[in-house]
Design a protein around this motif. Structure first.
Motif, PDB file in Angstrom:
ATOM      1  N   ILE A  44      12.441 -10.688  -2.891  1.00 55.77           N
ATOM      2  CA  ILE A  44      12.103  -9.292  -2.592  1.00 55.77           C
ATOM      3  C   ILE A  44      13.069  -8.377  -3.322  1.00 55.77           C
ATOM      4  O   ILE A  44      14.294  -8.510  -3.188  1.00 55.77           O
ATOM      5  N   GLU A  45      12.528  -7.441  -4.081  1.00 55.39           N
ATOM      6  CA  GLU A  45      13.313  -6.402  -4.745  1.00 55.39           C
ATOM      7  C   GLU A  45      12.810  -5.046  -4.252  1.00 55.39           C
ATOM      8  O   GLU A  45      11.590  -4.823  -4.190  1.00 55.39           O
ATOM      9  N   GLN A  46      13.717  -4.168  -3.900  1.00 58.98           N
ATOM     10  CA  GLN A  46      13.299  -2.884  -3.342  1.00 58.98           C
ATOM     11  C   GLN A  46      14.262  -1.786  -3.739  1.00 58.98           C
ATOM     12  O   GLN A  46      15.476  -1.991  -3.809  1.00 58.98           O
ATOM     13  N   GLY A  47      13.694  -0.620  -3.992  1.00 59.98           N
ATOM     14  CA  GLY A  47      14.490   0.573  -4.264  1.00 59.98           C
ATOM     15  C   GLY A  47      13.846   1.777  -3.594  1.00 59.98           C
ATOM     16  O   GLY A  47      12.616   1.928  -3.623  1.00 59.98           O
ATOM     17  N   THR A  48      14.654   2.608  -2.945  1.00 60.64           N
ATOM     18  CA  THR A  48      14.128   3.791  -2.256  1.00 60.64           C
ATOM     19  C   THR A  48      15.028   4.985  -2.526  1.00 60.64           C
ATOM     20  O   THR A  48      16.241   4.844  -2.725  1.00 60.64           O
ATOM     21  N   ASP A  50      -2.197 -11.705  -3.099  1.00 66.40           N
ATOM     22  CA  ASP A  50      -1.153 -11.118  -2.248  1.00 66.40           C
ATOM     23  C   ASP A  50       0.162 -11.885  -2.311  1.00 66.40           C
ATOM     24  O   ASP A  50       1.079 -11.601  -1.548  1.00 66.40           O
ATOM     25  N   GLN A  51       0.265 -12.855  -3.213  1.00 68.88           N
ATOM     26  CA  GLN A  51       1.499 -13.632  -3.328  1.00 68.88           C
ATOM     27  C   GLN A  51       2.505 -13.000  -4.273  1.00 68.88           C
ATOM     28  O   GLN A  51       3.685 -13.346  -4.244  1.00 68.88           O
ATOM     29  N   ASN A  52       2.051 -12.090  -5.096  1.00 66.34           N
ATOM     30  CA  ASN A  52       2.954 -11.377  -6.008  1.00 66.34           C
ATOM     31  C   ASN A  52       2.495  -9.924  -6.054  1.00 66.34           C
ATOM     32  O   ASN A  52       1.506  -9.597  -6.718  1.00 66.34           O
ATOM     33  N   VAL A  53       3.197  -9.048  -5.333  1.00 69.61           N
ATOM     34  CA  VAL A  53       2.755  -7.667  -5.152  1.00 69.61           C
ATOM     35  C   VAL A  53       3.842  -6.710  -5.627  1.00 69.61           C
ATOM     36  O   VAL A  53       5.016  -6.849  -5.263  1.00 69.61           O
ATOM     37  N   ARG A  54       3.430  -5.740  -6.419  1.00 68.49           N
ATOM     38  CA  ARG A  54       4.341  -4.707  -6.930  1.00 68.49           C
ATOM     39  C   ARG A  54       3.780  -3.343  -6.557  1.00 68.49           C
ATOM     40  O   ARG A  54       2.653  -3.007  -6.913  1.00 68.49           O
ATOM     41  N   LEU A  55       4.557  -2.556  -5.824  1.00 67.38           N
ATOM     42  CA  LEU A  55       4.102  -1.266  -5.332  1.00 67.38           C
ATOM     43  C   LEU A  55       5.110  -0.177  -5.675  1.00 67.38           C
ATOM     44  O   LEU A  55       6.322  -0.378  -5.579  1.00 67.38           O
ATOM     45  N   SER A  56       4.593   0.973  -6.063  1.00 68.53           N
ATOM     46  CA  SER A  56       5.416   2.140  -6.370  1.00 68.53           C
ATOM     47  C   SER A  56       4.753   3.344  -5.710  1.00 68.53           C
ATOM     48  O   SER A  56       3.613   3.685  -6.037  1.00 68.53           O
ATOM     49  N   THR A  57       5.475   3.972  -4.775  1.00 70.69           N
ATOM     50  CA  THR A  57       4.846   4.933  -3.867  1.00 70.69           C
ATOM     51  C   THR A  57       5.676   6.197  -3.738  1.00 70.69           C
ATOM     52  O   THR A  57       6.902   6.139  -3.611  1.00 70.69           O
ATOM     53  N   ILE A  58       4.998   7.350  -3.762  1.00 70.50           N
ATOM     54  CA  ILE A  58       5.624   8.616  -3.394  1.00 70.50           C
ATOM     55  C   ILE A  58       4.930   9.125  -2.135  1.00 70.50           C
ATOM     56  O   ILE A  58       3.727   8.911  -1.950  1.00 70.50           O
ATOM     57  N   GLY A  59       5.685   9.759  -1.248  1.00 70.49           N
ATOM     58  CA  GLY A  59       5.087  10.223  -0.006  1.00 70.49           C
ATOM     59  C   GLY A  59       5.986  11.193   0.726  1.00 70.49           C
ATOM     60  O   GLY A  59       7.098  11.509   0.290  1.00 70.49           O
ATOM     61  N   GLY A  60       5.484  11.651   1.837  1.00 66.35           N
ATOM     62  CA  GLY A  60       6.235  12.579   2.660  1.00 66.35           C
ATOM     63  C   GLY A  60       5.749  12.522   4.096  1.00 66.35           C
ATOM     64  O   GLY A  60       4.632  12.074   4.381  1.00 66.35           O
ATOM     65  N   ALA A  61       6.599  12.967   4.999  1.00 63.70           N
ATOM     66  CA  ALA A  61       6.254  12.966   6.420  1.00 63.70           C
ATOM     67  C   ALA A  61       6.767  14.235   7.067  1.00 63.70           C
ATOM     68  O   ALA A  61       7.855  14.724   6.743  1.00 63.70           O
ATOM     69  N   LEU A  62       5.977  14.769   7.973  1.00 63.19           N
ATOM     70  CA  LEU A  62       6.361  15.914   8.784  1.00 63.19           C
ATOM     71  C   LEU A  62       6.412  15.443  10.229  1.00 63.19           C
ATOM     72  O   LEU A  62       5.439  14.884  10.741  1.00 63.19           O
ATOM     73  N   ARG A 108       9.977  11.026  -0.010  1.00 62.85           N
ATOM     74  CA  ARG A 108      10.540   9.738  -0.404  1.00 62.85           C
ATOM     75  C   ARG A 108       9.803   9.128  -1.597  1.00 62.85           C
ATOM     76  O   ARG A 108       8.648   9.459  -1.868  1.00 62.85           O
ATOM     77  N   TYR A 109      10.516   8.244  -2.277  1.00 60.71           N
ATOM     78  CA  TYR A 109       9.929   7.376  -3.306  1.00 60.71           C
ATOM     79  C   TYR A 109      10.379   5.952  -3.006  1.00 60.71           C
ATOM     80  O   TYR A 109      11.551   5.713  -2.702  1.00 60.71           O
ATOM     81  N   THR A 110       9.437   4.992  -3.093  1.00 61.37           N
ATOM     82  CA  THR A 110       9.749   3.596  -2.797  1.00 61.37           C
ATOM     83  C   THR A 110       9.151   2.693  -3.865  1.00 61.37           C
ATOM     84  O   THR A 110       7.982   2.855  -4.245  1.00 61.37           O
ATOM     85  N   TYR A 111       9.968   1.758  -4.331  1.00 62.18           N
ATOM     86  CA  TYR A 111       9.477   0.693  -5.223  1.00 62.18           C
ATOM     87  C   TYR A 111       9.777  -0.644  -4.540  1.00 62.18           C
ATOM     88  O   TYR A 111      10.888  -0.877  -4.065  1.00 62.18           O
ATOM     89  N   ARG A 112       8.763  -1.517  -4.489  1.00 63.14           N
ATOM     90  CA  ARG A 112       8.967  -2.815  -3.855  1.00 63.14           C
ATOM     91  C   ARG A 112       8.198  -3.893  -4.608  1.00 63.14           C
ATOM     92  O   ARG A 112       7.022  -3.727  -4.913  1.00 63.14           O
TER      93      ARG A 112
END
Length: 485
Positions: free
Chosen positions: A223-227, A266-278, A245-249
């Motif tokens: 697992i590699e992750q950056g936020t 689903d055995q090798n998944v790469r995700l890059s996400t931008i988002g926000g929460a109120l 936030r920005y998240t890479y996993r």
């Protein structure tokens, strides 16, 4: 708070000469109106002066407010840089109209190292603990009672070290580096926190981590992750928060001994996400609320243009409402709704779908037992059919709706003991569709016990699915800490 720290108030009540009428007299002695002359800072070492002034936020000639003094003290502690802090007038208030404010503080050690070293013997295999497996990013999956794997013993050292550096650049910034090394688990994490991001009211946290774990005999995970996340309060009462936030996993699963447990996609998944929460939180006690509301709206976009392997948007909203119907009766309600929409011919990966069922969602289902499932044959020895069993593996969905409502009341048999009756409704749906929503809507009801502890109420719930589903027990039991919502 308006600058009259010595104000005195007295109320007198006397009959007014008529039945049920009284004269009320308020006697108010204001005392002197006092304003801030200056803020004198004592004990500053490596901290830059602007960082302290921003936290204290006292201005010359403004009213000497008791609330502001307490808030300034709390702000200093929130920076995480001081062993103790105190904000108070320089001299007791008597007749003066202006007074200095003393800010006393003591800085924590800038550097700290925590470490541990040991030796471990790991027997990996045999019967799987609690009969379930939780793969990274996926819901727990029950494996049944027949499944076992051959046992292996691993012997080796185990050590960890964590280094923390505070007051980076003389500001409320903190760097943490943590490393764990063992025969079956290796992990490193680096994080950097800034309480006043670029001299603003935003706080930030940046983090990168990597881990390889082979402790579970069923799979190996990398697992590699950056936020990177920033957040700030939107009101002086600190009830509303905005997060961006920005998240890479990147998650890679290998050596899976049950072939169909996780599909190849689903055995090798790469995700890059931008988002926000109120977030808006007016609850009186977050662990056991009696009144107030909790509201959240979370929106994120995962896109190939950001480095992801999939394109989809995700919206999750919740509103929880708590009301004291009587001094001894609390009515608690929660509604959660979620929607995910893939675009550009993509699909939502399994790890990002919605799941439901269990002690905090639908208590008539086992953990993640609601919504779409797929059968998987699990065999300890594929050549021996007697070692095989068929289990249900949750596949999640792109739409979620959960309605919880419960009445909470004390039970006078023992101090701190309480009970609830509850209703849970909703489900997880494979796609966004109103007809599907009405067809697959489920209803559960039940009762529970609560016992107050310092870390929250100990909870025992018994839920029953009112429309039983073949293959699932209609009655479920849960024991955990904390309210359901």
């Amino acid at each position: 708070d308006r600058g009259y720290p010595n104000a005195a108030f007295e109320a007198q009540v006397a009959p007014a000469g008529q039945p049920h009428h009284f004269d009320i007299t308020y006697k108010i002695t204001e005392g002197p109106e006092v304003k801030v002359s200056d803020a004198v800072i004592l004990g500053r070492g490596k901290t830059r002066l602007p960082a302290i002034e921003k936290a204290v936020n006292l201005k010359k000639d403004e009213p000497l407010s008791e609330s502001k003094l307490l808030t300034a003290e709390g702000n200093l502690y929130e920076l995480g840089m001081y062993d103790w802090a105190e904000v108070s007038p320089k001299k007791p208030i008597t007749t003066q109209e202006q007074e200095d404010v003393l800010v006393r503080l003591h800085e924590m050690k800038r550097n700290s190292i925590d470490y541990g070293i040991g030796f471990e013997v790991v027997h990996r295999g045999g019967s799987i603990p609690i009969g379930a497996v939780a793969l990274p990013g996926l819901p727990p999956i029950g494996l049944g009672t027949k499944f076992t794997v051959s046992q292996q013993t691993f012997i080796g050292p185990r050590g960890s070290i964590e280094y923390t550096r505070r007051l980076m650049r003389g500001r409320p910034e903190e760097l943490t580096i943590a490393v764990l090394g063992a025969r079956l688990d290796q992990r490193v994490q680096i994080s950097y926190a800034d309480k006043h991001f670029r001299n603003t009211n935003w706080s930030s946290l940046a983090s990168v981590s990597g881990e390889r774990n082979t402790e579970n005999p069923i799979y190996a995970a990398e697992i590699e992750q950056g936020t990177f996340q920033v957040q700030r309060w939107l009101d002086s009462a600190r009830t509303r928060t905005l997060q961006l936030r920005y998240t890479y996993r990147h998650t890679s699963l290998s050596h899976i001994v049950i072939p169909d447990l996780v599909m190849p996609s689903d055995q090798n998944v790469r995700l890059s996400t931008i988002g926000g929460a109120l977030i808006r939180d007016t609850r009186d006690k977050p662990l056991d609320a009696h009144k107030g509301m909790y509201q959240t709206v979370d929106l994120s976009i995962t896109a190939k243009g950001l480095g992801s392997q999939a394109n989809f948007a995700r919206l999750l909203a919740q509103i929880a409402y708590y009301r004291e119907m009587r001094p001894w009766l609390v009515w608690a309600n929660s509604v959660r709704a979620g929607f995910e929409k893939p675009f550009s011919g993509s699909e939502v990966p399994l790890s990002e779908r919605f799941f439901s069922g269990g002690s905090t969602t639908l208590r008539g289902f086992p953990i993640n037992g609601a919504g779409p499932q797929r059968p998987v044959s699990v065999c300890s020895d594929p050549s021996n059919p007697s070692t095989c069993t068929v289990i249900s593996v949750p596949v999640g969905g792109n739409m979620l709706f959960i309605l919880n409502s419960e009445l909470r009341f004390p039970i006078p048999l023992h101090s701190g003991l309480g009970g609830v009756v509850f209703y849970d409704g909703g489900n997880v749906y494979s796609r966004i569709n109103f007809k599907l929503f009405t067809q697959n809507y489920t209803n559960s009801a039940g009762i529970g016990l609560r016992y107050n502890t310092p870390v929250g109420p100990l909870r025992i719930d018994i839920g029953r699915l009112l429309s039983p589903i073949p293959g699932l027990k209609a009655t479920q039991y849960f024991i955990t800490i904390g309210q359901a919502f």
